[in-house]
Scaffold this motif. Sequence first.
Motif, PDB file in Angstrom:
ATOM      1  N   LEU A 185      43.713  48.552  47.475  1.00 34.40           N
ATOM      2  CA  LEU A 185      43.505  47.618  46.375  1.00 34.40           C
ATOM      3  C   LEU A 185      43.857  46.197  46.791  1.00 34.40           C
ATOM      4  O   LEU A 185      43.196  45.232  46.385  1.00 34.40           O
ATOM      5  N   ASP A 186      44.899  46.035  47.608  1.00 26.91           N
ATOM      6  CA  ASP A 186      45.276  44.711  48.087  1.00 26.91           C
ATOM      7  C   ASP A 186      44.179  44.119  48.972  1.00 26.91           C
ATOM      8  O   ASP A 186      43.879  42.924  48.894  1.00 26.91           O
ATOM      9  N   ASP A 187      43.563  44.954  49.824  1.00 25.30           N
ATOM     10  CA  ASP A 187      42.441  44.477  50.651  1.00 25.30           C
ATOM     11  C   ASP A 187      41.267  44.064  49.768  1.00 25.30           C
ATOM     12  O   ASP A 187      40.613  43.043  50.016  1.00 25.30           O
ATOM     13  N   TYR A 188      40.992  44.872  48.749  1.00 29.48           N
ATOM     14  CA  TYR A 188      39.897  44.533  47.841  1.00 29.48           C
ATOM     15  C   TYR A 188      40.174  43.216  47.120  1.00 29.48           C
ATOM     16  O   TYR A 188      39.306  42.351  47.000  1.00 29.48           O
ATOM     17  N   PHE A 189      41.432  43.026  46.677  1.00 28.79           N
ATOM     18  CA  PHE A 189      41.796  41.802  45.957  1.00 28.79           C
ATOM     19  C   PHE A 189      41.763  40.597  46.893  1.00 28.79           C
ATOM     20  O   PHE A 189      41.356  39.497  46.506  1.00 28.79           O
ATOM     21  N   HIS A 190      42.174  40.798  48.138  1.00 28.01           N
ATOM     22  CA  HIS A 190      42.191  39.691  49.100  1.00 28.01           C
ATOM     23  C   HIS A 190      40.779  39.237  49.465  1.00 28.01           C
ATOM     24  O   HIS A 190      40.541  38.053  49.729  1.00 28.01           O
ATOM     25  N   ASN A 191      39.819  40.187  49.480  1.00 26.98           N
ATOM     26  CA  ASN A 191      38.452  39.865  49.880  1.00 26.98           C
ATOM     27  C   ASN A 191      37.586  39.400  48.712  1.00 26.98           C
ATOM     28  O   ASN A 191      36.389  39.166  48.898  1.00 26.98           O
ATOM     29  N   ILE A 233      38.793  50.338  39.994  1.00 28.49           N
ATOM     30  CA  ILE A 233      39.901  51.162  39.481  1.00 28.49           C
ATOM     31  C   ILE A 233      40.687  51.706  40.668  1.00 28.49           C
ATOM     32  O   ILE A 233      40.122  51.975  41.734  1.00 28.49           O
ATOM     33  N   ALA A 234      42.009  51.836  40.501  1.00 25.26           N
ATOM     34  CA  ALA A 234      42.877  52.315  41.582  1.00 25.26           C
ATOM     35  C   ALA A 234      44.040  53.075  40.973  1.00 25.26           C
ATOM     36  O   ALA A 234      44.430  52.863  39.824  1.00 25.26           O
ATOM     37  N   LYS A 235      44.604  54.012  41.772  1.00 28.95           N
ATOM     38  CA  LYS A 235      45.806  54.743  41.384  1.00 28.95           C
ATOM     39  C   LYS A 235      47.030  53.957  41.850  1.00 28.95           C
ATOM     40  O   LYS A 235      47.052  53.417  42.956  1.00 28.95           O
ATOM     41  N   TRP A 236      48.068  53.930  41.009  1.00 27.25           N
ATOM     42  CA  TRP A 236      49.287  53.231  41.395  1.00 27.25           C
ATOM     43  C   TRP A 236      50.468  54.194  41.463  1.00 27.25           C
ATOM     44  O   TRP A 236      51.056  54.417  42.498  1.00 27.25           O
ATOM     45  N   LEU A 293      48.768  39.871  44.671  1.00 25.95           N
ATOM     46  CA  LEU A 293      48.530  41.067  43.872  1.00 25.95           C
ATOM     47  C   LEU A 293      49.834  41.607  43.292  1.00 25.95           C
ATOM     48  O   LEU A 293      49.870  42.107  42.162  1.00 25.95           O
ATOM     49  N   GLU A 294      50.923  41.500  44.041  1.00 29.42           N
ATOM     50  CA  GLU A 294      52.211  41.982  43.548  1.00 29.42           C
ATOM     51  C   GLU A 294      52.662  41.193  42.329  1.00 29.42           C
ATOM     52  O   GLU A 294      53.146  41.757  41.344  1.00 29.42           O
ATOM     53  N   GLN A 295      52.480  39.849  42.345  1.00 30.96           N
ATOM     54  CA  GLN A 295      52.831  39.050  41.180  1.00 30.96           C
ATOM     55  C   GLN A 295      51.891  39.334  40.011  1.00 30.96           C
ATOM     56  O   GLN A 295      52.310  39.379  38.850  1.00 30.96           O
ATOM     57  N   PHE A 296      50.624  39.505  40.338  1.00 37.37           N
ATOM     58  CA  PHE A 296      49.625  39.833  39.315  1.00 37.37           C
ATOM     59  C   PHE A 296      50.006  41.136  38.604  1.00 37.37           C
ATOM     60  O   PHE A 296      49.973  41.253  37.371  1.00 37.37           O
ATOM     61  N   LEU A 297      50.392  42.142  39.397  1.00 39.77           N
ATOM     62  CA  LEU A 297      50.781  43.437  38.841  1.00 39.77           C
ATOM     63  C   LEU A 297      52.082  43.347  38.058  1.00 39.77           C
ATOM     64  O   LEU A 297      52.256  44.012  37.040  1.00 39.77           O
ATOM     65  N   SER A 298      53.018  42.503  38.500  1.00 38.81           N
ATOM     66  CA  SER A 298      54.283  42.330  37.787  1.00 38.81           C
ATOM     67  C   SER A 298      54.055  41.746  36.404  1.00 38.81           C
ATOM     68  O   SER A 298      54.692  42.146  35.424  1.00 38.81           O
TER      69      SER A 298
END
Length: 749
Positions: free
Chosen positions: A597-603, A655-658, A708-713
């Motif tokens: 998911l981080d790769d997808y968000f980065h790209n 969609i992704a599993k966390w 992505l970590e801040q976004f998820l927080s």
Amino acid sequence: MLKRNLPVLIHAQGLHWTHQRLLGLASQLCMLAVAVIIVTSIIITLGERRLQEDWATQRYAELQAVGGLMADRISFQQFRTQMLAQSESLEEYLDAPSTNKQAYLKQKWQVMVNNVPTLLGVALYDTKGRFVFATTDEFGKESLPPSLLSNSRNMGENEIYTSPLEFTPIDGVLEPYLYQLAWLEKDGHQIQGYLVTYHSVSKMVNSIKPAFSSQKAPLMMIDTQGLLYSGANTQPEINRFPRALGDSLKQSYPALWRKMAMSNFGQFHGEDATFVYLKIELVTQYETRREYFLISYVRNSDIAAKFHQWRNILIIAAVLLTLLGALAIILTHLYHLVLRSRQFSLELSNQLFHADIGCMIVNDHGRVITANELAGKLLQQATDELTDRSLQRILQLEDEFYAQVLELLTQNESWEGEIKIDPEGKQILIVKIHLKPNADKLYRYMIVTFEDISELKQYQKEVYLNQLITENSVPTVLSNANGLIIRANHAFDNMVNIADHQDQNLTQLLDKDLGKNWAQITQQIFSQGSWTGTIDSKGNEQLETTTQATLKGYLDESGEIEYIVSTFERTLSQNNYLQEGELIPHRSTILVSLRDLDDYFHNMSPLNKKFSSLLLLDITAESMLSHISDIAQIENRQREVESQLFRDLPHRYQIAKWQLGKLIIILPNTDADQAHYFALESLNKLQANGLGDGICIGIASYQENQTLEQFLSNAEVALKRAKQTGEHNICQAFTRHDPLSISPPKKGH
């Protein structure tokens, strides 16, 4: 004397009853009746005791569950009290008290009191423990005990004090309650006041009581001094038991109280009822323990009434068992009579009645003497109807053909051939006929056997048809979930230019297209059943043109992928979304790791990322968190929710599993209002399919230069708010447009 109606080969095959055998049969039937009577009386005696023990064990387990739920409720009430003490509205009032702020704060507390049944009221005290204001006039008129003030307390800064149970009259009815106190501190050392919440114990017990197997089962709560705090019964059911709140069990039933005082749990068998009790610990505080007894009982008359039905069932079962046993004894004697009467034809009887093939005996005139059940089943006729019929008619043979069969039997004493029973030719039998001489050798009889080879013929036909279908011009491969080739046709071997596909792997042969994306492909096959993509000829020298691949999965009994059937068809043009020979799925997949998911968000493109939103879904219902064994239930529920969301997910969303019970959905180029509408629509679809229970959704918008970590927080903050509201399951946080909220009224407005 009983005789068979069917014709016999010899006289010894008849059935003959003797006086000795009749006497033995009568004695065995008498012994059976006596044994059943003795065993039934023992089972009834043991059943009466076992029923009482089973009830006590079940009720004790229910008391444990109720005790655990009550402790959880007290812990949640402490958390709610802490949240009220840390609210912004209360801090603003304490910093600058005013009439408007007090009215606003009191209004918010009253809304919570109206929506939470167990919450009786909320009160505020000043730094000296004096009453300031409260939501109700029933509480708060007295000052706080000096032992709870800041100079005398022994608890930590953020801890919540829980009081022992007390009584207070509300609307003329005595109500048991407990209160929880929170110290309102500023900067960790300055006391600004005290917040107290009052909770109803009787309402809490009544809300938990459905955990019992029976709604009518009594449930009482007694403190360590013997006072009754919940479960008072106005209708007297048993003697010497408290019937009003505040009555003492120690005085009304001293024997039961002595038993309870000596142990934390156990059973007590009284004259009128059997009691089960359990000591629970609701709160553990500094040098303070809140312990109470949960007690339930069942009347001895109720146990006797319940066991009365079982007694009738046991008697009926004993009668039926006696009849079945008598029938078995009679059949056993008949069986021995048949064996003794057929001494000469013992081998013939074993072949006819104990073989797994259809068999019949035919006399020298071609008439059927007897046949077993399997023969009648294969010939699609009743066994009784086969007797005394012509073999030629049964097998539906022409005169010429039947004459040839008889001629071969005379020459070789055996014949074998295939015969079609039905006109369509779906049922085919192998018929074997053997000639056997009689004991006196006066005439001969025939033993005819049947074997059904319809399935064998059908399998042979299907194998031939499958071979014709498989060996076509379309490359086809059968592999396992890891891509190991099990079977492939010649067209596939020619496509990948190999001589033998044994021990070959599909992901290695097409590594650039299938091998790198195999995890995503199998994930889509598991969720949707199939996957379709395009293989570029630029990355595979053995391919002449661009090929469209279709992979269809087949699951085993455990729900995992067992086989994958892959077909490859040539396409006229290459799709525009293939670049540099990479294989990209035609739509989103469920990402199973946060790194993907981080790769997808980065790209993501800067424009889509700038105007994107993130949804965090918690699909774990509160009822699933009571035991650790519910993890499998949560996993099954998560798979169902994933399938439903993935089926309706737009192409541009991901969609992704966390975590277990939590899912992430990234919405590119979507503002907060659109994300809220999408979340509401998705939740309505899940509820329509019976999957929306307990689901909470948090929504956050992308901020500038955010990871992505801040976004998820930020989305986690919104999810926590969604869980705390209790009314709406969807909340937003850190969105561009601040959501509408009620703010305290200002002076002059």
